[in-house]
Design a protein around this motif. Structure first.
Motif, mmCIF file in Angstrom:
data_model
loop_
_atom_site.group_PDB
_atom_site.id
_atom_site.type_symbol
_atom_site.label_atom_id
_atom_site.label_comp_id
_atom_site.label_asym_id
_atom_site.label_seq_id
_atom_site.Cartn_x
_atom_site.Cartn_y
_atom_site.Cartn_z
ATOM 1 N N CYS A 98 1.107 -1.266 0.145
ATOM 2 C CA CYS A 98 0.085 -0.163 0.419
ATOM 3 C C CYS A 98 0.635 1.096 -0.523
ATOM 4 O O CYS A 98 0.718 2.185 -0.329
ATOM 5 N N SER A 104 0.377 0.631 6.599
ATOM 6 C CA SER A 104 -1.476 -0.376 5.969
ATOM 7 C C SER A 104 -1.095 -2.406 6.546
ATOM 8 O O SER A 104 -1.977 -2.510 7.082
ATOM 9 N N CYS A 105 -0.552 -2.281 5.495
ATOM 10 C CA CYS A 105 -0.149 -3.802 5.115
ATOM 11 C C CYS A 105 0.593 -4.146 5.469
ATOM 12 O O CYS A 105 0.794 -6.063 5.356
#
Length: 79
Positions: free
Chosen positions: A37, A41-42
């Motif tokens: 991302c 976040s990932c």
């Protein structure tokens, strides 16, 4: 201020500036860090610093107050 960055497991070393993005340093060194991302976040770009701290390299930078930093790369086959 210059900081010597060492990427493991390939033992690639490069000099970087405090505050420089870790992904940019890795790119200059020819080291591939998987990304997803690019916002943290990932967790695809997670790496471990030599002090045991885990950081997301897409949002982390070269820390101040250190002469050297070793970065351990994780390889996740799903990325």
């Amino acid at each position: 201020m210059s900081v010597r960055i060492r990427f493991l497991p390939d033992d690639v070393t490069i000099d970087a500036e405090v505050g420089e993005a870790l992904l940019a340093v890795a790119d200059r060194a020819g080291v591939s860090i998987p990304t997803g991302c690019l916002m943290g976040s990932c967790h695809a770009c997670e790496v471990e610093l030599d002090d045991g701290e885990t950081v997301r390299s897409c949002i982390a930078s070269v820390p101040p107050g250190r002469e050297t930093v070793t970065i351990n790369l994780f390889y996740d086959p799903t990325w």
